[in-house]
Design a protein around this motif. Structure first.
Motif, mmCIF file in Angstrom:
data_model
loop_
_atom_site.group_PDB
_atom_site.id
_atom_site.type_symbol
_atom_site.label_atom_id
_atom_site.label_comp_id
_atom_site.label_asym_id
_atom_site.label_seq_id
_atom_site.Cartn_x
_atom_site.Cartn_y
_atom_site.Cartn_z
ATOM 1 N N UNK A 91 0.816 -1.209 0.000
ATOM 2 C CA UNK A 91 0.000 0.000 0.000
ATOM 3 C C UNK A 91 0.849 1.258 0.000
ATOM 4 N N UNK A 92 0.442 2.206 0.860
ATOM 5 C CA UNK A 92 1.117 3.503 0.952
ATOM 6 C C UNK A 92 2.029 3.590 2.176
ATOM 7 N N UNK A 93 2.377 2.450 2.762
ATOM 8 C CA UNK A 93 3.131 2.487 4.015
ATOM 9 C C UNK A 93 4.446 3.244 3.872
ATOM 10 N N UNK A 94 5.229 2.895 2.859
ATOM 11 C CA UNK A 94 6.542 3.521 2.706
ATOM 12 C C UNK A 94 6.406 5.014 2.482
ATOM 13 N N UNK A 95 5.454 5.423 1.644
ATOM 14 C CA UNK A 95 5.268 6.849 1.371
ATOM 15 C C UNK A 95 4.792 7.583 2.616
ATOM 16 N N UNK A 96 3.869 6.981 3.381
ATOM 17 C CA UNK A 96 3.405 7.599 4.627
ATOM 18 C C UNK A 96 4.565 7.766 5.593
ATOM 19 N N UNK A 97 5.427 6.750 5.695
ATOM 20 C CA UNK A 97 6.555 6.823 6.620
ATOM 21 C C UNK A 97 7.524 7.931 6.216
ATOM 22 N N UNK A 98 7.803 8.043 4.922
ATOM 23 C CA UNK A 98 8.731 9.094 4.477
ATOM 24 C C UNK A 98 8.166 10.482 4.740
ATOM 25 N N UNK A 99 6.876 10.671 4.442
ATOM 26 C CA UNK A 99 6.273 11.984 4.674
ATOM 27 C C UNK A 99 6.203 12.302 6.162
ATOM 28 N N UNK A 100 5.888 11.322 6.985
ATOM 29 C CA UNK A 100 5.849 11.542 8.429
ATOM 30 C C UNK A 100 7.226 11.928 8.959
ATOM 31 N N UNK A 101 8.272 11.301 8.436
ATOM 32 C CA UNK A 101 9.624 11.637 8.884
ATOM 33 C C UNK A 101 9.960 13.083 8.542
#
Length: 714
Positions: A91-101
């Motif tokens: 899903x969007x897990x990696x993208x969510x993690x990068x944006x959250x960082x």
């Protein structure tokens, strides 16, 4: 500078700088004590007030000072561990993690005295996700007094989870007491997820052809929404065979039996039906690799007059643990009578009827080495040998002088299946020659790449030792792999209906085992010929194989013919098919290559043969559970006072908690996370001020003396 007796209160200390030598100070203290004792003994009024005044003066003479450190506050560092392991690709897990960082770093930049160090965990090294190993490594060069805590941005899956908060988050202070720093967990998802996984508990690497292999598997439903009936459909696919379907119970180990019908590697794909609402089906499937092996290959070796080659065969076949060898040597033909009793000639009576009529079908290979018929075997038994080959058996003959003359095997029903005929006149050549590969021999898997064969098509650069005798055939059929003297056929292979025949037109291969003229690959050659006769898959003339490594599928086509197919059809696990061109890479060998990222079984088809391949998971542990979950990390976060928050699935606007810097108390709450202020400072100097100024001592001592005088006057 502080003396040996220092009371430190935060960054302030009390020290002493006496105004008089210590001996004088101690002497004055003794006088004050004696005067007080004497006054009390005489019951003199005001004695205690005078003693108190003396004590004040003594304290002032001791020179007490207030020492204060002068310095600057140091910023604290918080660790930001961002999970980018393979499971984050869902899903969007990696993208969510990068944006959250990115947002966390921006928030931290607005908090005074706090900096963030980010470390990214990639994983994919066979040991799963190791967030705490990365945290420990990143904190190694941060002074314990300046570490504020840590934030994990992850899907909640970790495979090095400690049972207690790690040492880095429990630094010891100057007094030896350990602080507990917060561990905040930010999860890439909207809440607890559901996943179904297939586990291979046990699978045999080998299985005997004609028998069954037993697989032990288990299907688990993980998360808050398991299937209502607790069952799943399991589909098993085998290369080129109809799929098998099983209805199994989830959460319970199941045993499944598979028939093994052919030798060689067998790929078995197992797929569990999808669970409604599960996050991914990537771990619903797996591939088992089983190698089909024959059960104790049975070989019948019949030798003529004892010779050097007989020892070669016995040594070769006895050294193979998978071969059951039955060996008989014919010491003399039945028409020869020299008066020797039969009991002295034969240790075991030759069981002709048992071997060539009753049990001939039980052998995988028959070898006739220097066998001179001379009516030893009746015609019926010779017909049985020919029928045995036509029905699928293997026959190897090593020809020598006994092959010539009337009554030889060429004049029997066996001669009908032989791939060459040797005339009686001029059929024997006795001269020195070096065996060499023919152009077909360079391509055929039986002889291709034999050590010392050379690369010239006519074999003139072979580095093998010489032989000195060979049969000269006048007709041949089948495939000639080796040349003898004057380029006459030396090794001939042929297919006869369902069976196979190999004819070596010389009885001197044993010279290679003795190192004659440098020797040659005698063991390799005889082993390959024997295995080709017994239909081992890796020695077939036409082969198609496939393998997947580093995300790429390599299809290899081998042919003994002058030309082969130009392309192959590749079918991916999802059913899509494409044609890929084959490119020559060696004599008789061509390859095709393409990316192969999909899990499951890939199929290559050249129109005649099919090959199968499946990728091996680089990190099986990483895909054992694909849920986003707080179940693993939330207990550890709670023990440190840290918070657990869900970031959602919007990669552009994750639901990030607000960061605070609380002075004391809780470090997390609804919608916010924080780090304690640990007051780490860099000391640049110190200041000293008298604890008792002179005017204070004068007023205090004078007041006490007046009180003593007033008390004495009453």
């Amino acid at each position: 500078m502080p003396g040996p007796h220092v009371l430190r209160l935060d960054f302030t200390a009390i020290d002493y700088a006496p105004l008089v030598p210590a001996a004088v100070l101690y002497g004055l203290a003794a006088l004050v004590v004696l005067a007080g004792v004497a006054g009390l003994a005489r019951r003199a009024r005001g004695t205690l007030w005078r003693v108190a005044a003396g004590a004040v003066l003594l304290l002032w003479l001791a020179g007490p000072e207030r020492i204060r450190d002068v310095g600057q506050s140091l910023p604290e560092t918080a660790l930001l561990v961002v999970d980018q392991t393979p499971s984050m690709a869902i899903g969007q897990r990696a993208a969510v993690a990068r944006r959250a960082a990115e947002l966390i770093q921006a928030q931290a930049a607005r908090l005074p005295g706090l900096s963030v160090r980010m470390v990214t965990v990639r994983g994919g090294r066979h040991d799963g996700t190791r967030l705490f190993a990365a945290l420990d490594e990143a904190a190694a060069d941060i002074p314990p007094a300046r570490l504020a805590g840590a934030i994990l941005v992850t899907d909640g899956q970790d495979h090095d989870l400690p049972s207690v908060p790690p040492e880095r988050l429990r630094p010891a202070g100057a007094d030896g007491r350990r602080a507990v720093l917060p561990l905040h967990v930010l999860l890439t998802g909207q809440g607890e997820e559901t996943d179904r996984r297939l586990r291979i508990l046990q699978a045999p690497p080998y299985a005997i052809v004609g028998q069954t292999a037993t697989l032990r598997v288990e299907v688990d439903d993980l998360g808050p929404h398991p299937a209502a009936d607790g069952r799943a459909d399991l589909t098993l696919t085998r290369g080129g065979e109809a799929p098998l379907h099983e209805r199994i119970r989830t959460g319970t180990p199941q045993e499944i039996t598979l028939p093994i019908n052919r030798p060689g590697p067998l790929l078995v794909g197992l797929t569990a039906s999808a669970l409604p609402g599960e996050v991914s089906t990537a771990n619903n499937q797996d591939v088992v690799r089983i190698n089909g092996v024959r059960d104790r290959l049975r070989v019948l070796l019949v030798s003529g007059t004892p010779n050097q080659g007989e020892r070669v065969w016995r040594r070769l076949l006895k050294a193979d643990p998978s071969v059951d060898l039955v060996h008989f040597t014919i010491l003399r033909p039945p028409d020869k009578d020299d008066g020797t009793p039969l009991s002295d000639l034969a240790l075991i009576a030759f069981p002709v009827r048992e071997l060539f009529q009753q049990k001939i079908g039980q052998f995988d290979l028959i070898i006739l080495d220097g066998f001179e018929n001379r009516a030893i075997l009746p015609r019926t038994y010779l017909e049985n040998i020919a029928d045995y080959v036509r029905g699928g058996g293997g026959l190897l003959l090593i020809g020598g002088p006994e092959f010539l003359g009337p009554g030889s095997l060429q004049d029997t029903p066996v001669g009908d299946i032989l791939p060459a005929h040797v005339p009686e006149a001029g059929g024997m050549v006795e001269q020195r020659f070096r065996p060499a590969l023919t152009p077909a021999g360079h391509r055929h898997p039986v002889t291709a790449d034999l050590p010392g064969a050379g690369s010239a098509p006519d074999g003139h650069d072979a580095q093998w030792g010489p032989w000195y005798r060979a049969l000269k055939a006048d007709t041949t059929r089948g495939t000639v792999l080796m040349d003898g003297p004057d380029h006459t056929p030396l090794l001939v292979l042929d297919r006869v209906e369902r069976g196979r025949v190999a004819l070596l037109l010389s009885d001197q291969i044993w010279l290679w085992s003795h190192g004659e003229g440098g020797g040659g690959p005698q063991s390799d050659l005889l082993r390959r010929v024997s295995h080709w006769l017994m239909k081992e898959p890796e020695l077939e003339e036409e082969q198609l194989s496939a393998a997947i490594a580093d995300g790429r599928l390599v299809v290899t086509h081998r042919t003994a013919a002058a030309t082969g197919p130009r392309d192959v059809a590749i079918t991916a696990p999802d059913g899509t098919t494409r044609r890929v061109a084959l490119h020559p890479v060696a004599t008789g060998v061509s390859e095709a290559e393409l990316p192969a990222a999909q899990p499951g079984i890939w199929t290559a088809d050249d129109g005649t043969h099919r090959a199968f391949a499946a990728p091996v998971s680089a990190d099986p542990l990483e895909f054992s559970d694909l849920r986003a979950t707080a179940a693993l990390l939330s207990p550890l976060a709670a023990r440190t006072g840290g918070g657990v928050s869900w970031l959602g699935a919007d990669a552009m606007h994750p639901a990030l908690p607000v960061q605070h810097a609380p002075a004391a108390g809780a470090v997390s709450g609804p919608g916010w996370i924080g780090f304690p202020q640990r007051d780490a400072r860099l000391v640049t100097g110190r200041t000293a001020r008298p604890l008792l100024p002179g005017w204070v001592v004068a007023v205090l001592a004078g007041g006490l003396l007046l009180l003593g005088w007033w008390r004495e006057g009453r």
